[in-house]
Design a protein around this motif. Sequence first.
Motif, short mmCIF file in Angstrom:
data_model
loop_
_atom_site.label_atom_id
_atom_site.label_comp_id
_atom_site.label_asym_id
_atom_site.label_seq_id
_atom_site.Cartn_x
_atom_site.Cartn_y
_atom_site.Cartn_z
N PRO A 108 10.02 9.19 4.36
CA PRO A 108 9.89 8.55 3.23
C PRO A 108 8.44 7.67 3.27
O PRO A 108 7.81 7.75 2.44
N MET A 109 8.35 6.99 4.37
CA MET A 109 7.09 6.19 4.54
C MET A 109 5.89 7.21 4.59
O MET A 109 4.72 6.70 4.23
N ALA A 110 5.88 8.21 5.21
CA ALA A 110 4.78 9.24 5.19
C ALA A 110 4.43 9.74 3.89
O ALA A 110 3.18 9.65 3.52
N LEU A 111 5.34 9.90 2.94
CA LEU A 111 5.31 10.42 1.85
C LEU A 111 4.33 9.26 0.74
O LEU A 111 3.62 9.59 0.05
N ILE A 112 5.14 7.96 1.19
CA ILE A 112 4.58 6.79 0.46
C ILE A 112 3.08 6.69 0.65
O ILE A 112 2.20 6.45 0.16
N LEU A 113 2.72 6.82 2.14
CA LEU A 113 1.51 6.70 2.54
C LEU A 113 0.31 7.64 2.24
O LEU A 113 -0.71 7.60 2.18
N LEU A 114 1.06 8.63 2.23
CA LEU A 114 0.18 9.98 1.54
C LEU A 114 -0.35 9.74 0.13
O LEU A 114 -1.51 9.59 -0.30
N ALA A 115 0.54 9.10 -0.88
CA ALA A 115 0.28 8.83 -2.24
C ALA A 115 -0.65 7.69 -1.97
O ALA A 115 -1.75 7.87 -2.67
N VAL A 116 -0.32 6.82 -1.51
CA VAL A 116 -1.36 5.56 -1.27
C VAL A 116 -2.46 5.65 -0.79
O VAL A 116 -3.50 5.36 -1.43
N GLY A 117 -2.52 6.43 0.21
CA GLY A 117 -3.93 6.91 0.78
C GLY A 117 -4.70 7.73 -0.05
O GLY A 117 -6.04 7.39 -0.10
N THR A 118 -4.28 8.53 -0.86
CA THR A 118 -5.02 9.41 -1.69
C THR A 118 -5.55 8.47 -2.94
O THR A 118 -6.59 8.52 -3.29
N VAL A 119 -4.78 7.44 -3.25
CA VAL A 119 -5.24 6.54 -4.43
C VAL A 119 -6.28 5.66 -3.78
O VAL A 119 -7.34 5.47 -4.70
N THR A 120 -6.01 5.12 -2.54
CA THR A 120 -7.07 4.05 -1.97
C THR A 120 -8.35 4.73 -1.82
O THR A 120 -9.47 4.24 -1.89
N LEU A 146 6.93 -8.06 -2.79
CA LEU A 146 6.77 -7.97 -4.07
C LEU A 146 5.81 -9.04 -4.83
O LEU A 146 5.24 -8.52 -5.97
N ALA A 147 5.34 -9.84 -3.89
CA ALA A 147 4.10 -10.81 -4.54
C ALA A 147 2.95 -10.34 -4.36
O ALA A 147 1.70 -10.89 -4.99
N GLN A 148 2.88 -9.37 -3.53
CA GLN A 148 1.33 -8.76 -3.15
C GLN A 148 0.89 -8.01 -4.30
O GLN A 148 1.39 -7.39 -4.90
N ILE A 149 -0.79 -8.19 -4.14
CA ILE A 149 -1.52 -7.20 -5.23
C ILE A 149 -2.32 -6.47 -4.55
O ILE A 149 -2.72 -5.37 -5.27
N ASP A 150 -2.27 -6.19 -3.15
CA ASP A 150 -3.02 -5.37 -2.24
C ASP A 150 -2.19 -4.33 -1.83
O ASP A 150 -1.03 -4.85 -1.29
N ILE A 151 -2.33 -3.13 -2.14
CA ILE A 151 -1.43 -2.30 -1.92
C ILE A 151 -1.01 -1.75 -0.52
O ILE A 151 0.27 -1.76 -0.30
N LYS A 152 -2.01 -2.18 0.44
CA LYS A 152 -1.67 -1.81 1.85
C LYS A 152 -0.92 -3.08 2.27
O LYS A 152 -0.27 -2.86 3.23
N ARG A 153 -1.22 -4.25 1.88
CA ARG A 153 -0.41 -5.32 2.21
C ARG A 153 0.93 -5.50 1.89
O ARG A 153 2.06 -5.53 2.75
N ALA A 154 1.40 -4.86 0.65
CA ALA A 154 2.57 -4.61 0.14
C ALA A 154 3.30 -3.71 1.08
O ALA A 154 4.55 -3.93 1.32
N ILE A 155 2.58 -2.39 1.30
CA ILE A 155 3.31 -1.44 2.33
C ILE A 155 3.81 -1.95 3.55
O ILE A 155 4.86 -1.73 3.86
#
Length: 191
Positions: A98-110, A56-65
């Motif tokens: 669910p984690m694969a879907l989240i990583l797909l979206a995050v990977g596209t954004v990053t 919750l406190a992270q600002i880096d998206i991969k660290r948060a995940i």
Amino acid sequence: MEGPIPSSVLRNSVVVVGGAWLLLRIEPLAGGEPDRDGVLVIVGGTTALVGALIALAQIDIKRAISFLVSSWLGLLFLAVASGASDSAWRMLLIYPLPMALILLAVGTVTVSNVTQDLTQLGGLWSRRPLMGLAFLTGAAGLVALPPLGGFGALATLVGSLGGSQAPGLLIGIVLITNGLISAALVGGSSA
């Protein structure tokens, strides 16, 4: 868990889940020992709560995940320690989609942006509606919204914790952790 590209984060999360799978496989051999179960309850509960708070406190998206993965696996350890092997297996088997879907979206954004800083990312819904839908579906599956598989896994976990030695405390840990995971995911999607 933190890697330079999203595929390395996925590979690392598979390695971490491999440790949880090993714990579930050897559980029949070492199950029922009160000292081991007590240590697993403490480690699992602490990992779940602290991992969700750090995410919750992270600002880096991969660290948060990465911390969300640790938090989810803390709940799995809590399930193993409380004797809820069936819900632990459900949690382990439901987690990848669910984690694969989240990583797909995050990977596209990053990959398409210069930064991974959550405070500088935004406009996912207006620019990439399909990735926004993938992220929302993955997040809903991870935080146990009723029509999705995570709901059944956490519902059986909460039901099985009702017969434990400290049901109020353990159920509270599960519900607070799920709320913190939800807040971290909502914070990540609204950035």
